[in-house]
Write a protein that holds these residues in place. Sequence first.
Motif, PDB file in Angstrom:
ATOM      1  N   LYS A  99       6.301   9.898   3.285  1.00 39.70           N
ATOM      2  CA  LYS A  99       5.350   9.687   4.394  1.00 39.70           C
ATOM      3  C   LYS A  99       5.502   8.275   4.947  1.00 39.70           C
ATOM      4  O   LYS A  99       4.528   7.677   5.409  1.00 39.70           O
ATOM      5  N   THR A 102       1.598  11.419  -6.583  1.00 39.11           N
ATOM      6  CA  THR A 102       2.734  11.410  -5.662  1.00 39.11           C
ATOM      7  C   THR A 102       3.354  12.798  -5.544  1.00 39.11           C
ATOM      8  O   THR A 102       3.731  13.400  -6.553  1.00 39.11           O
ATOM      9  N   SER A 114       1.276  12.072  -0.791  1.00 42.01           N
ATOM     10  CA  SER A 114       0.490  12.414  -1.974  1.00 42.01           C
ATOM     11  C   SER A 114       0.070  13.877  -1.946  1.00 42.01           C
ATOM     12  O   SER A 114       0.166  14.553  -0.909  1.00 42.01           O
ATOM     13  N   ALA A 122       0.069   4.242   0.284  1.00 40.66           N
ATOM     14  CA  ALA A 122      -0.377   5.260   1.240  1.00 40.66           C
ATOM     15  C   ALA A 122       0.431   5.211   2.535  1.00 40.66           C
ATOM     16  O   ALA A 122       0.470   6.197   3.281  1.00 40.66           O
ATOM     17  N   ASN A 123       1.098   4.077   2.790  1.00 44.43           N
ATOM     18  CA  ASN A 123       1.935   3.951   3.991  1.00 44.43           C
ATOM     19  C   ASN A 123       3.390   4.357   3.744  1.00 44.43           C
ATOM     20  O   ASN A 123       4.211   4.263   4.658  1.00 44.43           O
ATOM     21  N   GLU A 171      -4.396  11.781  -5.468  1.00 42.43           N
ATOM     22  CA  GLU A 171      -3.559  10.590  -5.284  1.00 42.43           C
ATOM     23  C   GLU A 171      -2.195  10.706  -5.962  1.00 42.43           C
ATOM     24  O   GLU A 171      -1.340   9.815  -5.811  1.00 42.43           O
ATOM     25  N   SER A 174       5.651   5.264   7.071  1.00 43.17           N
ATOM     26  CA  SER A 174       5.115   5.048   8.412  1.00 43.17           C
ATOM     27  C   SER A 174       5.918   3.977   9.154  1.00 43.17           C
ATOM     28  O   SER A 174       6.486   3.061   8.539  1.00 43.17           O
ATOM     29  N   ASP A 180       4.670  -2.922   1.627  1.00 43.15           N
ATOM     30  CA  ASP A 180       4.521  -1.490   1.358  1.00 43.15           C
ATOM     31  C   ASP A 180       5.841  -0.896   0.856  1.00 43.15           C
ATOM     32  O   ASP A 180       5.867  -0.128  -0.112  1.00 43.15           O
ATOM     33  N   ASP A 188      -2.381  14.630   0.671  1.00 45.33           N
ATOM     34  CA  ASP A 188      -1.886  14.689   2.049  1.00 45.33           C
ATOM     35  C   ASP A 188      -1.466  16.099   2.448  1.00 45.33           C
ATOM     36  O   ASP A 188      -1.395  16.416   3.646  1.00 45.33           O
ATOM     37  N   ASN A 213       0.851  -1.195   0.000  1.00 51.76           N
ATOM     38  CA  ASN A 213       0.000   0.000   0.000  1.00 51.76           C
ATOM     39  C   ASN A 213       0.884   1.241   0.000  1.00 51.76           C
ATOM     40  O   ASN A 213       1.575   1.525   0.980  1.00 51.76           O
ATOM     41  N   ASP A 225       4.369   6.760   0.508  1.00 48.98           N
ATOM     42  CA  ASP A 225       4.526   7.987  -0.280  1.00 48.98           C
ATOM     43  C   ASP A 225       3.614   9.107   0.211  1.00 48.98           C
ATOM     44  O   ASP A 225       2.473   8.863   0.618  1.00 48.98           O
TER      45      ASP A 225
END
Length: 282
Positions: free
Chosen positions: A187, A181, A164, A159-160, A179, A189, A196, A167, A157, A162
């Motif tokens: 980012k 990049t 965006s 989202a965990n 969405e 996590s 990821d 964000d 995923n 990069d």
Amino acid sequence: MPIIVGIDIGGSTTKIAGFNDRSMFSPMLVKANDPLASVYGAFGKFVSVNGLSLDNIERIMVTGVGSSFLKENLFGIPTGKVDEFVATGMGGLHLSKLQKAIIVSMGTGTAFIRADGKSEKHMGGTGVGGGTLLGLSNRMLNIRHFDDIIETSQGGNLANVDLSIGDITRDVLKGLPPETTASNFGKISDLATKADIAYGIINLVFQTIGMMAVFATRIDQIKDVVLTGNLTNVHQCRKIFSQLSQLYDVNFHIPEHAEYATATGAAVSFIEGRQFVEIQKQ
């Protein structure tokens, strides 16, 4: 019809393809510890698998970095050497059936070639490529093999990993969906999984190559980009380049047998009567 064989000789990997009346057949890949062992192994396998004799083959055309080690004709068959950028450009057009395009050769690093059927021009390149993917995966995930990286990335995923556009702003930015990049690995996590991170590395490599290709198309207002090389077999490849295509109005093409584009171009260069260097026994 006499057979023309194109061979792309890498440092330890050789790709080979046969041509009969301009039609490709039996593309294959062979790995060995050195370029000479690789090319002789690839040619022997090609002949054996296809039930050929040496008399069936009119000409062998070689290219690639490993071709510099070849000092004599292969098995006594007339052998010619083609510039690698010429071969990649011609092969990319032949496989995609386009008249004009930017050909992107995604290997250890990445090269960009403008090809229009009459000439091929090396526009430049980047050190970002398959070597980057392997190096980052080694250091970040302790994964050293290409297939293992691809397998590890399954279900990743971004989202965990990069950052965006969505964000960092609530405003609507023209041409940049939320969405998109904003920063690769911007980012990441503490909860990011190996999947990821592996996906993030793949995305970083492809987005970097893709954006450089987009910039290359702006030079001559060419909208077609042909992707070639082993990285075209990564399953996320089509999705990532499709997103870039929609963002920047560029047509990314991944033709069948894209990983054999350079070997293809070597053979096609002889078929079309392009200049090459004869290899003679010294």
